[in-house]
Design a protein around this motif. Structure first.
Motif, PDB file in Angstrom:
ATOM      1  N   THR A 131      37.966  43.650  40.360  1.00  0.00           N
ATOM      2  CA  THR A 131      39.275  43.042  40.581  1.00  0.00           C
ATOM      3  C   THR A 131      39.154  41.526  40.564  1.00  0.00           C
ATOM      4  OG1 THR A 131      38.942  43.174  42.962  1.00  0.00           O
ATOM      5  CG2 THR A 131      40.153  44.972  41.929  1.00  0.00           C
ATOM      6  N   PRO A 132      40.141  40.850  39.978  1.00  0.00           N
ATOM      7  CA  PRO A 132      40.075  39.383  39.910  1.00  0.00           C
ATOM      8  C   PRO A 132      40.262  38.751  41.288  1.00  0.00           C
ATOM      9  CG  PRO A 132      42.154  40.172  39.043  1.00  0.00           C
ATOM     10  CD  PRO A 132      41.326  41.383  39.323  1.00  0.00           C
ATOM     11  N   TYR A 133      39.741  37.580  41.433  1.00  0.00           N
ATOM     12  CA  TYR A 133      39.834  36.831  42.677  1.00  0.00           C
ATOM     13  C   TYR A 133      40.326  35.427  42.315  1.00  0.00           C
ATOM     14  CZ  TYR A 133      38.397  37.570  47.511  1.00  0.00           C
ATOM     15  OH  TYR A 133      38.368  37.828  48.851  1.00  0.00           O
ATOM     16  N   PRO A 134      41.601  35.296  41.934  1.00  0.00           N
ATOM     17  CA  PRO A 134      42.088  34.018  41.418  1.00  0.00           C
ATOM     18  C   PRO A 134      42.298  32.984  42.517  1.00  0.00           C
ATOM     19  CG  PRO A 134      43.891  35.562  41.599  1.00  0.00           C
ATOM     20  CD  PRO A 134      42.637  36.307  41.982  1.00  0.00           C
ATOM     21  N   VAL A 135      42.571  31.761  42.083  1.00  0.00           N
ATOM     22  CA  VAL A 135      42.897  30.693  43.022  1.00  0.00           C
ATOM     23  C   VAL A 135      44.225  31.052  43.677  1.00  0.00           C
ATOM     24  CG1 VAL A 135      43.483  28.254  43.213  1.00  0.00           C
ATOM     25  CG2 VAL A 135      41.661  28.965  41.684  1.00  0.00           C
ATOM     26  N   SER A 136      44.344  30.757  44.933  1.00  0.00           N
ATOM     27  CA  SER A 136      45.524  31.106  45.702  1.00  0.00           C
ATOM     28  C   SER A 136      46.712  30.215  45.335  1.00  0.00           C
ATOM     29  CB  SER A 136      45.202  30.960  47.189  1.00  0.00           C
ATOM     30  OG  SER A 136      46.354  31.010  47.966  1.00  0.00           O
ATOM     31  N   LEU A 137      47.848  30.832  45.034  1.00  0.00           N
ATOM     32  CA  LEU A 137      49.075  30.085  44.778  1.00  0.00           C
ATOM     33  C   LEU A 137      49.509  29.351  46.041  1.00  0.00           C
ATOM     34  CD1 LEU A 137      51.309  29.407  42.772  1.00  0.00           C
ATOM     35  CD2 LEU A 137      52.502  31.455  43.543  1.00  0.00           C
ATOM     36  N   THR A 138      49.249  29.947  47.192  1.00  0.00           N
ATOM     37  CA  THR A 138      49.564  29.308  48.466  1.00  0.00           C
ATOM     38  C   THR A 138      48.792  28.004  48.620  1.00  0.00           C
ATOM     39  OG1 THR A 138      49.871  31.506  49.403  1.00  0.00           O
ATOM     40  CG2 THR A 138      49.665  29.690  50.947  1.00  0.00           C
ATOM     41  N   LEU A 139      47.551  27.994  48.178  1.00  0.00           N
ATOM     42  CA  LEU A 139      46.743  26.776  48.245  1.00  0.00           C
ATOM     43  C   LEU A 139      47.322  25.696  47.344  1.00  0.00           C
ATOM     44  CD1 LEU A 139      44.204  25.300  49.234  1.00  0.00           C
ATOM     45  CD2 LEU A 139      42.978  26.346  47.327  1.00  0.00           C
ATOM     46  N   LEU A 140      47.751  26.069  46.146  1.00  0.00           N
ATOM     47  CA  LEU A 140      48.340  25.084  45.237  1.00  0.00           C
ATOM     48  C   LEU A 140      49.616  24.485  45.821  1.00  0.00           C
ATOM     49  CD1 LEU A 140      47.828  26.925  41.830  1.00  0.00           C
ATOM     50  CD2 LEU A 140      46.466  25.069  42.796  1.00  0.00           C
ATOM     51  N   VAL A 141      50.461  25.316  46.408  1.00  0.00           N
ATOM     52  CA  VAL A 141      51.703  24.825  47.010  1.00  0.00           C
ATOM     53  C   VAL A 141      51.395  23.933  48.206  1.00  0.00           C
ATOM     54  CG1 VAL A 141      53.811  25.543  48.206  1.00  0.00           C
ATOM     55  CG2 VAL A 141      53.074  26.756  46.162  1.00  0.00           C
ATOM     56  N   SER A 142      50.388  24.274  48.985  1.00  0.00           N
ATOM     57  CA  SER A 142      50.041  23.442  50.142  1.00  0.00           C
ATOM     58  C   SER A 142      49.502  22.080  49.716  1.00  0.00           C
ATOM     59  CB  SER A 142      49.055  24.160  51.055  1.00  0.00           C
ATOM     60  OG  SER A 142      47.829  24.360  50.413  1.00  0.00           O
ATOM     61  N   VAL A 143      48.809  22.009  48.606  1.00  0.00           N
ATOM     62  CA  VAL A 143      48.338  20.713  48.102  1.00  0.00           C
ATOM     63  C   VAL A 143      49.533  19.858  47.649  1.00  0.00           C
ATOM     64  CG1 VAL A 143      47.015  19.614  46.247  1.00  0.00           C
ATOM     65  CG2 VAL A 143      46.022  21.513  47.519  1.00  0.00           C
ATOM     66  N   ILE A 144      50.513  20.492  47.020  1.00  0.00           N
ATOM     67  CA  ILE A 144      51.728  19.767  46.632  1.00  0.00           C
ATOM     68  C   ILE A 144      52.471  19.277  47.869  1.00  0.00           C
ATOM     69  CG2 ILE A 144      54.007  20.030  45.555  1.00  0.00           C
ATOM     70  CD1 ILE A 144      52.616  21.978  43.569  1.00  0.00           C
ATOM     71  N   LEU A 145      52.567  20.120  48.888  1.00  0.00           N
ATOM     72  CA  LEU A 145      53.198  19.719  50.142  1.00  0.00           C
ATOM     73  C   LEU A 145      52.440  18.574  50.798  1.00  0.00           C
ATOM     74  CD1 LEU A 145      55.304  20.148  52.359  1.00  0.00           C
ATOM     75  CD2 LEU A 145      53.759  21.844  53.348  1.00  0.00           C
ATOM     76  N   LEU A 146      51.129  18.605  50.704  1.00  0.00           N
ATOM     77  CA  LEU A 146      50.320  17.511  51.244  1.00  0.00           C
ATOM     78  C   LEU A 146      50.660  16.198  50.540  1.00  0.00           C
ATOM     79  CD1 LEU A 146      48.005  16.505  53.051  1.00  0.00           C
ATOM     80  CD2 LEU A 146      46.434  17.202  51.250  1.00  0.00           C
ATOM     81  N   ALA A 147      50.797  16.231  49.231  1.00  0.00           N
ATOM     82  CA  ALA A 147      51.163  15.020  48.477  1.00  0.00           C
ATOM     83  C   ALA A 147      52.540  14.502  48.916  1.00  0.00           C
ATOM     84  CB  ALA A 147      51.147  15.309  46.983  1.00  0.00           C
ATOM     85  N   ILE A 148      53.481  15.412  49.126  1.00  0.00           N
ATOM     86  CA  ILE A 148      54.816  15.009  49.582  1.00  0.00           C
ATOM     87  C   ILE A 148      54.732  14.388  50.971  1.00  0.00           C
ATOM     88  CG2 ILE A 148      57.069  15.909  50.304  1.00  0.00           C
ATOM     89  CD1 ILE A 148      56.787  17.941  47.989  1.00  0.00           C
ATOM     90  N   GLY A 149      53.933  14.965  51.855  1.00  0.00           N
ATOM     91  CA  GLY A 149      53.763  14.406  53.190  1.00  0.00           C
ATOM     92  C   GLY A 149      53.139  13.020  53.160  1.00  0.00           C
TER      93      GLY A 149
END
Length: 163
Positions: free
Chosen positions: A130-148
């Motif tokens: 089974t694949p173990y991809p990068v978490s979409l939640t992690l990507l969104v949190s990095v974007i939120l970090l940039a906004i903060g």
């Protein structure tokens, strides 16, 4: 299975080793593999809860800072009162720091989980298909970090559309 590291690794399910294949061992390997997926989703949920709290702190702090800045600009609040604005900036910073710590925790935990999964796959204890991809939640949190961070720069430096 050979212990020679120069040979390419080949997976042999634990249930098929030995004289008689054992369906219980194969089911156990599948359940263990699924538990890794459940743990991964649980880690994503933990990061999402950290994101929710960070969004609340960032947005509430930004709103407080902007509200009192507008009161000061309309002369309803004395010019010397900067405590509410500083409180708002502190809340935004707290949200950003919390998000940074949450991202670091998520990355470290996921790396540990991937390493454990890889080791168990090489030992033939679980299937690693089974694949173990990068978490979409992690990507969104990095974007939120940039906004903060942009919100902090805007509040402290009086630059950008909110400065």
């Amino acid at each position: 299975m050979s212990t020679d590291r120069s040979q390419k690794y080949s997976y042999v399910p634990a249930a098929l080793e030995g004289a008689r294949p054992d369906a219980a061992v194969e089911l156990s390997a599948r359940r263990t593999g699924m538990s890794f997926q459940r743990t991964r989703m649980s880690t994503d949920r933990t990061l999402m809860s950290i994101m929710r709290t960070s969004i609340s702190l960032i947005s509430f702090g930004f709103t407080i800072a902007q509200f009192f800045e507008r009161l000061r600009s309309t002369k309803l609040l004395p010019e010397g009162s900067s405590a509410p604005r500083q409180f708002g900036v502190a809340m935004v910073m707290l949200g950003v720091v919390m998000l940074i710590l949450g991202i670091i925790y998520h990355l470290r935990y996921m790396r540990t989980l991937r390493n454990e999964r890889l080791a168990m796959t090489h030992e033939g204890l679980i299937h690693g298909e089974t694949p173990y991809p990068v978490s979409l939640t992690l990507l969104v949190s990095v974007i939120l970090l940039a906004i903060g961070i942009l919100a902090i720069v805007s509040l402290v430096g009086h630059v950008g559309p909110f400065g």
